[in-house]
Write a protein that holds these residues in place. Structure first.
Motif, PDB file in Angstrom:
ATOM      1  N   GLU A  96       0.829  -1.201   0.000  1.00 40.72           N
ATOM      2  CA  GLU A  96       0.000   0.000   0.000  1.00 40.72           C
ATOM      3  C   GLU A  96       0.869   1.259   0.000  1.00 40.72           C
ATOM      4  N   ASN A  97       1.904   1.264   0.828  1.00 38.75           N
ATOM      5  CA  ASN A  97       2.792   2.430   0.908  1.00 38.75           C
ATOM      6  C   ASN A  97       3.545   2.657  -0.398  1.00 38.75           C
ATOM      7  N   LEU A  98       3.999   1.568  -1.021  1.00 34.16           N
ATOM      8  CA  LEU A  98       4.719   1.690  -2.290  1.00 34.16           C
ATOM      9  C   LEU A  98       3.823   2.255  -3.382  1.00 34.16           C
ATOM     10  N   LEU A  99       2.603   1.781  -3.429  1.00 33.61           N
ATOM     11  CA  LEU A  99       1.667   2.266  -4.446  1.00 33.61           C
ATOM     12  C   LEU A  99       1.318   3.732  -4.225  1.00 33.61           C
ATOM     13  N   GLU A 100       1.107   4.097  -2.967  1.00 39.20           N
ATOM     14  CA  GLU A 100       0.777   5.497  -2.671  1.00 39.20           C
ATOM     15  C   GLU A 100       1.966   6.410  -2.948  1.00 39.20           C
ATOM     16  N   ARG A 101       3.178   5.933  -2.641  1.00 38.55           N
ATOM     17  CA  ARG A 101       4.380   6.738  -2.902  1.00 38.55           C
ATOM     18  C   ARG A 101       4.567   6.923  -4.409  1.00 38.55           C
ATOM     19  N   THR A 102       4.339   5.877  -5.169  1.00 37.68           N
ATOM     20  CA  THR A 102       4.451   5.977  -6.624  1.00 37.68           C
ATOM     21  C   THR A 102       3.413   6.936  -7.177  1.00 37.68           C
ATOM     22  N   GLN A 103       2.208   6.870  -6.634  1.00 33.69           N
ATOM     23  CA  GLN A 103       1.139   7.751  -7.086  1.00 33.69           C
ATOM     24  C   GLN A 103       1.484   9.216  -6.842  1.00 33.69           C
ATOM     25  N   ARG A 104       2.134   9.498  -5.699  1.00 33.73           N
ATOM     26  CA  ARG A 104       2.517  10.878  -5.392  1.00 33.73           C
ATOM     27  C   ARG A 104       3.598  11.382  -6.345  1.00 33.73           C
ATOM     28  N   MET A 105       4.462  10.489  -6.789  1.00 33.17           N
ATOM     29  CA  MET A 105       5.537  10.879  -7.695  1.00 33.17           C
ATOM     30  C   MET A 105       5.041  11.078  -9.123  1.00 33.17           C
ATOM     31  N   LEU A 128       5.187  -1.039 -10.339  1.00 34.42           N
ATOM     32  CA  LEU A 128       4.493   0.027  -9.609  1.00 34.42           C
ATOM     33  C   LEU A 128       4.066   1.153 -10.549  1.00 34.42           C
ATOM     34  N   VAL A 129       4.967   1.576 -11.410  1.00 36.08           N
ATOM     35  CA  VAL A 129       4.664   2.672 -12.339  1.00 36.08           C
ATOM     36  C   VAL A 129       3.576   2.252 -13.320  1.00 36.08           C
ATOM     37  N   HIS A 130       3.692   1.049 -13.862  1.00 35.54           N
ATOM     38  CA  HIS A 130       2.697   0.572 -14.832  1.00 35.54           C
ATOM     39  C   HIS A 130       1.308   0.478 -14.210  1.00 35.54           C
ATOM     40  N   ASN A 131       1.223  -0.139 -13.048  1.00 33.35           N
ATOM     41  CA  ASN A 131      -0.078  -0.316 -12.404  1.00 33.35           C
ATOM     42  C   ASN A 131      -0.678   1.017 -11.961  1.00 33.35           C
ATOM     43  N   THR A 132       0.166   1.896 -11.433  1.00 30.62           N
ATOM     44  CA  THR A 132      -0.322   3.209 -11.008  1.00 30.62           C
ATOM     45  C   THR A 132      -0.829   4.006 -12.203  1.00 30.62           C
ATOM     46  N   PHE A 133      -0.067   3.992 -13.284  1.00 28.98           N
ATOM     47  CA  PHE A 133      -0.477   4.721 -14.487  1.00 28.98           C
ATOM     48  C   PHE A 133      -1.795   4.177 -15.030  1.00 28.98           C
ATOM     49  N   VAL A 226       8.439  15.229 -18.425  1.00 29.14           N
ATOM     50  CA  VAL A 226       9.104  13.926 -18.392  1.00 29.14           C
ATOM     51  C   VAL A 226       9.466  13.598 -16.948  1.00 29.14           C
ATOM     52  N   ILE A 227       9.166  12.376 -16.520  1.00 25.69           N
ATOM     53  CA  ILE A 227       9.548  11.915 -15.181  1.00 25.69           C
ATOM     54  C   ILE A 227      10.347  10.629 -15.336  1.00 25.69           C
ATOM     55  N   LEU A 228      11.556  10.610 -14.777  1.00 24.17           N
ATOM     56  CA  LEU A 228      12.417   9.436 -14.825  1.00 24.17           C
ATOM     57  C   LEU A 228      12.407   8.726 -13.472  1.00 24.17           C
ATOM     58  N   TYR A 229      12.391   7.395 -13.515  1.00 26.08           N
ATOM     59  CA  TYR A 229      12.399   6.575 -12.296  1.00 26.08           C
ATOM     60  C   TYR A 229      13.550   5.580 -12.379  1.00 26.08           C
ATOM     61  N   ASN A 230      14.090   5.211 -11.210  1.00 23.27           N
ATOM     62  CA  ASN A 230      15.023   4.091 -11.149  1.00 23.27           C
ATOM     63  C   ASN A 230      14.700   3.222  -9.940  1.00 23.27           C
ATOM     64  N   GLY A 231      15.513   2.199  -9.717  1.00 21.46           N
ATOM     65  CA  GLY A 231      15.235   1.239  -8.653  1.00 21.46           C
ATOM     66  C   GLY A 231      16.130   1.378  -7.441  1.00 21.46           C
ATOM     67  N   THR A 232      16.571   2.578  -7.129  1.00 20.40           N
ATOM     68  CA  THR A 232      17.421   2.790  -5.960  1.00 20.40           C
ATOM     69  C   THR A 232      16.654   2.474  -4.683  1.00 20.40           C
ATOM     70  N   ASN A 233      17.194   1.568  -3.866  1.00 22.89           N
ATOM     71  CA  ASN A 233      16.568   1.265  -2.578  1.00 22.89           C
ATOM     72  C   ASN A 233      17.381   1.862  -1.437  1.00 22.89           C
ATOM     73  N   ALA A 234      16.866   1.737  -0.215  1.00 22.65           N
ATOM     74  CA  ALA A 234      17.506   2.383   0.938  1.00 22.65           C
ATOM     75  C   ALA A 234      18.908   1.844   1.188  1.00 22.65           C
ATOM     76  N   PRO A 256      10.599   5.075  -6.079  1.00 23.82           N
ATOM     77  CA  PRO A 256       9.612   4.743  -5.046  1.00 23.82           C
ATOM     78  C   PRO A 256      10.173   3.815  -3.972  1.00 23.82           C
ATOM     79  N   LEU A 257      11.393   3.293  -4.201  1.00 27.18           N
ATOM     80  CA  LEU A 257      11.959   2.283  -3.303  1.00 27.18           C
ATOM     81  C   LEU A 257      12.991   2.836  -2.338  1.00 27.18           C
ATOM     82  N   ASP A 258      13.243   4.133  -2.375  1.00 24.59           N
ATOM     83  CA  ASP A 258      14.388   4.647  -1.634  1.00 24.59           C
ATOM     84  C   ASP A 258      14.196   4.660  -0.117  1.00 24.59           C
TER      85      ASP A 258
END
Length: 391
Positions: A96-105, A128-133, A226-234, A256-258
């Motif tokens: 839920e948090n990941l989806l909401e964070r992606t939606q905010r971005m 996440l990006v595909h499903n949110t979009f 244009v919005i660019l995303y990557n998979g950087t985690n904490a 969304p994973l940071d």
């Protein structure tokens, strides 16, 4: 040369419509509240027959819906469902948090582009990006796509994995060639190659996104971003050798994973049914070269072929970490996780001709043996002072 792969996966809306019709596949809180996380879900359908519960597992959403609908039409109303196998509170909150964070971005009217490698991190971001979009109602002129940079540093096995994952998710995949291989600063491999590589990558992604937006503007006269995303985690943010993060900052790349760990990335990826959720990390082939060993096509192809050989001879699947490092002086060093008996493993490799392959075909000067795997074992501690970070 750019190739575009467009994949058709049953959409969340189609699934929800089917499940609402049958009134039997929607008793999970997350699915009721959101129409997005359906990629790769497994549904358990229990059919009561002569007092006996039969369990049928489906990883294909459309198949689950089809079966449920057929039971309903046949007048069987005893079907019950439970959502994906991971339904504990912590996992549900994570998703839920990941989806909401992606939606905010996200801006659904923008070109949303994922820097995609086929690794578990960028794969989760792509999902996440595909499903949110897809869940957004207003996305006029917008798009969501994954872009895979192709170069000599990307092994063919990783390209194949990326295509498979993108197909599973249903996201449009574009494959574009990147230019770091002709950049002298990259070839020198003096501790800053990661920054140079990522700069080329994000420049390429930005160019792809701008081209897409220009096409949309010609069609509907929109003026979007244009919005660019990557998979950087904490965990990545704590690694001082990752100069690619500086390049990402320069291009204002979002992740969304940071705020989650690598283990949480794998948990979420498993929840989404991604086929690579448990695959070992697979950084680019340049990371196998010790600092000062030039990142030439010959050297990159050498470590790729050497690793393929080791995996085949030792019968190691993608969940196991395998590296063939090219050390100073051209020495080949094999690294394996969960290593027991390095001398025995080295002997097996020699018996199967690994040392001859290395020295006679691949250009290594010698085979130095086998040791335990360590992330970044040949990485140098770079300096970031010379790079400009744009805030």
């Amino acid at each position: 040369m750019m190739s575009v792969h467009i994949h058709n996966i049953p959409s969340a809306r189609a699934f929800m419509a089917a499940s609402n019709t049958t009134q039997c596949l929607c008793n999970n809180v997350l699915l009721r509240r959101r129409k997005i996380p359906t990629v790769g879900y497994q549904f358990t359908i229990r059919q009561l027959s002569n007092g006996f519960h039969r369990r049928h597992m489906y990883s294909d959403v459309s198949k689950a819906s089809e079966v449920a609908l057929s039971h309903t039409l046949a007048g069987i109303d005893s079907i019950q469902s439970s959502a994906f196998i991971h339904t504990n509170k912590e996992t549900s909150e994570l998703i839920e948090n990941l989806l909401e964070r992606t939606q905010r971005m996200m801006d659904a009217t923008a070109a949303n582009v994922v820097a995609f490698s086929g690794g578990v991190d960028s794969s989760l971001v792509a999902a996440l990006v595909h499903n949110t979009f897809e869940s957004c109602s207003n996305k006029a002129g917008g798009s969501a796509q994954a872009v895979l940079g192709i170069s000599n540093a990307i092994p063919q096995s990783q390209i194949d994995m990326a295509r498979n994952v993108a197909n599973t998710i249903g996201i449009t995949l574009r494959e574009v060639k990147t230019g770091e291989g002709s950049d002298k600063a990259y070839i020198r491999n003096d501790g800053h190659a990661c920054f140079v590589c990522k700069t080329h990558l994000y420049s390429t992604l930005e160019g792809v996104a701008n081209a897409v937006m220009e096409e949309h503007q010609r069609k509907d006269n929109t003026n979007n971003s244009v919005i660019l995303y990557n998979g950087t985690n904490a965990d990545d943010t704590k690694d001082p050798t990752r100069l690619g993060l500086v390049a990402a900052s320069n291009f204002r790349v979002l992740s969304p994973l940071d705020q989650i760990t690598k283990n949480e990335v794998r948990l979420a990826s498993k929840y989404f049914g991604l086929p690579n959720w448990n695959a070992a990390a697979s950084p680019c082939l340049r990371s196998r070269l010790a600092m000062g060993v030039e990142a030439t096509e010959k050297h990159l192809k050498a470590v790729e072929r050497a690793e393929e050989f080791v995996r085949r001879v030792l019968d190691l699947d993608t969940s196991r970490d395998v590296r063939v490092r090219m050390l100073a002086g051209g020495k080949a060093m094999v690294e394996l996780d969960s290593l027991n008996g390095s001398d025995d493993v080295a002997s097996v490799l020699r018996e199967n001709g690994f040392d001859k392959l290395c020295t006679e075909e691949l250009g290594f000067k010698s085979f130095g043996g086998v040791r335990g795997f360590k992330t970044g074992s040949v990485a140098a501690m770079p300096s970031v002072k010379k790079f400009i970070i744009i805030n």
